[in-house]
Motif scaffolding. Structure first.
Motif, PDB file in Angstrom:
ATOM      1  N   PRO A   1      10.787   2.886   3.658  1.00 45.64           N
ATOM      2  CA  PRO A   1       9.925   3.516   4.663  1.00 45.64           C
ATOM      3  C   PRO A   1      10.783   4.285   5.680  1.00 45.64           C
ATOM      4  CG  PRO A   1       9.335   1.208   4.359  1.00 45.64           C
ATOM      5  CD  PRO A   1      10.615   1.438   3.617  1.00 45.64           C
ATOM      6  N   PRO A   2      10.305   5.422   6.140  1.00 45.68           N
ATOM      7  CA  PRO A   2      11.109   6.246   7.051  1.00 45.68           C
ATOM      8  C   PRO A   2      11.487   5.519   8.339  1.00 45.68           C
ATOM      9  CG  PRO A   2       8.877   7.102   6.869  1.00 45.68           C
ATOM     10  CD  PRO A   2       9.016   6.030   5.849  1.00 45.68           C
ATOM     11  N   ILE A   3      10.685   4.592   8.777  1.00 46.25           N
ATOM     12  CA  ILE A   3      10.991   3.875  10.008  1.00 46.25           C
ATOM     13  C   ILE A   3      12.254   3.028   9.837  1.00 46.25           C
ATOM     14  CG2 ILE A   3       9.542   1.836   9.597  1.00 46.25           C
ATOM     15  CD1 ILE A   3       9.660   3.650  12.900  1.00 46.25           C
ATOM     16  N   GLN A   4      12.442   2.452   8.657  1.00 43.27           N
ATOM     17  CA  GLN A   4      13.629   1.649   8.403  1.00 43.27           C
ATOM     18  C   GLN A   4      14.885   2.513   8.356  1.00 43.27           C
ATOM     19  OE1 GLN A   4      12.919  -0.715   4.908  1.00 43.27           O
ATOM     20  NE2 GLN A   4      11.388  -1.989   5.945  1.00 43.27           N
ATOM     21  N   ILE A   5      14.766   3.691   7.805  1.00 42.65           N
ATOM     22  CA  ILE A   5      15.900   4.622   7.780  1.00 42.65           C
ATOM     23  C   ILE A   5      16.236   5.042   9.210  1.00 42.65           C
ATOM     24  CG2 ILE A   5      16.747   6.832   6.919  1.00 42.65           C
ATOM     25  CD1 ILE A   5      16.297   4.736   4.704  1.00 42.65           C
ATOM     26  N   ALA A   6      15.214   5.288  10.012  1.00 41.40           N
ATOM     27  CA  ALA A   6      15.429   5.651  11.421  1.00 41.40           C
ATOM     28  C   ALA A   6      16.157   4.535  12.160  1.00 41.40           C
ATOM     29  CB  ALA A   6      14.103   5.958  12.101  1.00 41.40           C
ATOM     30  N   TRP A   7      15.796   3.279  11.894  1.00 36.23           N
ATOM     31  CA  TRP A   7      16.466   2.149  12.557  1.00 36.23           C
ATOM     32  C   TRP A   7      17.953   2.139  12.236  1.00 36.23           C
ATOM     33  CZ3 TRP A   7      12.542  -1.862  10.341  1.00 36.23           C
ATOM     34  CH2 TRP A   7      11.355  -1.813  11.071  1.00 36.23           C
ATOM     35  N   ILE A   8      18.277   2.378  10.986  1.00 32.53           N
ATOM     36  CA  ILE A   8      19.683   2.346  10.583  1.00 32.53           C
ATOM     37  C   ILE A   8      20.455   3.470  11.263  1.00 32.53           C
ATOM     38  CG2 ILE A   8      21.293   2.551   8.649  1.00 32.53           C
ATOM     39  CD1 ILE A   8      19.060   1.215   6.924  1.00 32.53           C
ATOM     40  N   TYR A   9      19.890   4.672  11.235  1.00 38.83           N
ATOM     41  CA  TYR A   9      20.577   5.788  11.885  1.00 38.83           C
ATOM     42  C   TYR A   9      20.714   5.552  13.398  1.00 38.83           C
ATOM     43  CZ  TYR A   9      20.988   8.834   7.834  1.00 38.83           C
ATOM     44  OH  TYR A   9      21.343   9.382   6.635  1.00 38.83           O
ATOM     45  N   ALA A  10      19.698   4.982  14.013  1.00 37.72           N
ATOM     46  CA  ALA A  10      19.782   4.678  15.449  1.00 37.72           C
ATOM     47  C   ALA A  10      20.895   3.672  15.708  1.00 37.72           C
ATOM     48  CB  ALA A  10      18.446   4.149  15.962  1.00 37.72           C
ATOM     49  N   ALA A  11      21.007   2.654  14.861  1.00 36.00           N
ATOM     50  CA  ALA A  11      22.060   1.651  15.017  1.00 36.00           C
ATOM     51  C   ALA A  11      23.444   2.250  14.820  1.00 36.00           C
ATOM     52  CB  ALA A  11      21.845   0.507  14.029  1.00 36.00           C
ATOM     53  N   LEU A  12      23.529   3.273  13.959  1.00 32.18           N
ATOM     54  CA  LEU A  12      24.805   3.947  13.718  1.00 32.18           C
ATOM     55  C   LEU A  12      25.138   4.963  14.807  1.00 32.18           C
ATOM     56  CD1 LEU A  12      24.503   4.534   9.869  1.00 32.18           C
ATOM     57  CD2 LEU A  12      26.046   2.933  11.032  1.00 32.18           C
ATOM     58  N   GLY A  13      24.183   5.204  15.699  1.00 35.86           N
ATOM     59  CA  GLY A  13      24.404   6.178  16.768  1.00 35.86           C
ATOM     60  C   GLY A  13      24.183   7.615  16.341  1.00 35.86           C
ATOM     61  N   ASP A  14      23.575   7.820  15.194  1.00 37.25           N
ATOM     62  CA  ASP A  14      23.285   9.166  14.704  1.00 37.25           C
ATOM     63  C   ASP A  14      21.862   9.535  15.130  1.00 37.25           C
ATOM     64  OD1 ASP A  14      22.795  11.527  13.316  1.00 37.25           O
ATOM     65  OD2 ASP A  14      23.847  10.851  11.504  1.00 37.25           O
ATOM     66  N   ASN A  15      21.738   9.946  16.382  1.00 44.38           N
ATOM     67  CA  ASN A  15      20.424  10.230  16.954  1.00 44.38           C
ATOM     68  C   ASN A  15      19.699  11.361  16.257  1.00 44.38           C
ATOM     69  OD1 ASN A  15      21.161   8.218  18.686  1.00 44.38           O
ATOM     70  ND2 ASN A  15      20.928   9.423  20.547  1.00 44.38           N
ATOM     71  N   ASP A  16      20.424  12.378  15.816  1.00 42.03           N
ATOM     72  CA  ASP A  16      19.772  13.496  15.147  1.00 42.03           C
ATOM     73  C   ASP A  16      19.038  13.021  13.891  1.00 42.03           C
ATOM     74  OD1 ASP A  16      20.662  15.307  17.066  1.00 42.03           O
ATOM     75  OD2 ASP A  16      22.448  15.858  15.903  1.00 42.03           O
ATOM     76  N   GLN A  17      19.727  12.250  13.076  1.00 40.99           N
ATOM     77  CA  GLN A  17      19.104  11.724  11.866  1.00 40.99           C
ATOM     78  C   GLN A  17      17.990  10.734  12.208  1.00 40.99           C
ATOM     79  OE1 GLN A  17      19.319  12.228   8.471  1.00 40.99           O
ATOM     80  NE2 GLN A  17      20.447  14.073   9.038  1.00 40.99           N
ATOM     81  N   ALA A  18      18.220   9.897  13.210  1.00 45.29           N
ATOM     82  CA  ALA A  18      17.196   8.923  13.616  1.00 45.29           C
ATOM     83  C   ALA A  18      15.906   9.640  13.993  1.00 45.29           C
ATOM     84  CB  ALA A  18      17.694   8.071  14.777  1.00 45.29           C
TER      85      ALA A  18
END
Length: 81
Positions: free
Chosen positions: A20-37
């Protein structure tokens, strides 16, 4: 967030098509990649992912709150700022 960045990136590569896209967003947010999040949060919004409702209070989004796109997404969703 646990410091296992390379493992997280490998997991993203395997799951971006099926998770689900929300889970991918969580991972990118945790990695500090705000653009991808934010790209994945927008996808979650377009797909009407119900768990996006927690955007304002979920601590997984703490690193995104100072970004203007966060406020814009709250407005678009009709959530108070």
């Amino acid at each position: 967030m646990s410091g296992r960045r390379s493992e997280a990136l490998k997991a993203l590569q395997k799951r971006q098509r099926s998770a689900p896209p929300i889970q991918i967003a969580w991972i990118y947010a945790a990695l500090g990649d705000n653009d991808q999040a934010f790209q994945w949060l927008e996808k979650a919004y377009r797909e009407h992912v119900i768990s996006l409702f927690w955007l304002k209070v979920d601590p997984r989004y703490d690193g995104l709150r100072s970004d203007r796109r966060y406020t814009a997404l709250l407005k678009k969703m009709g959530l108070p700022i």
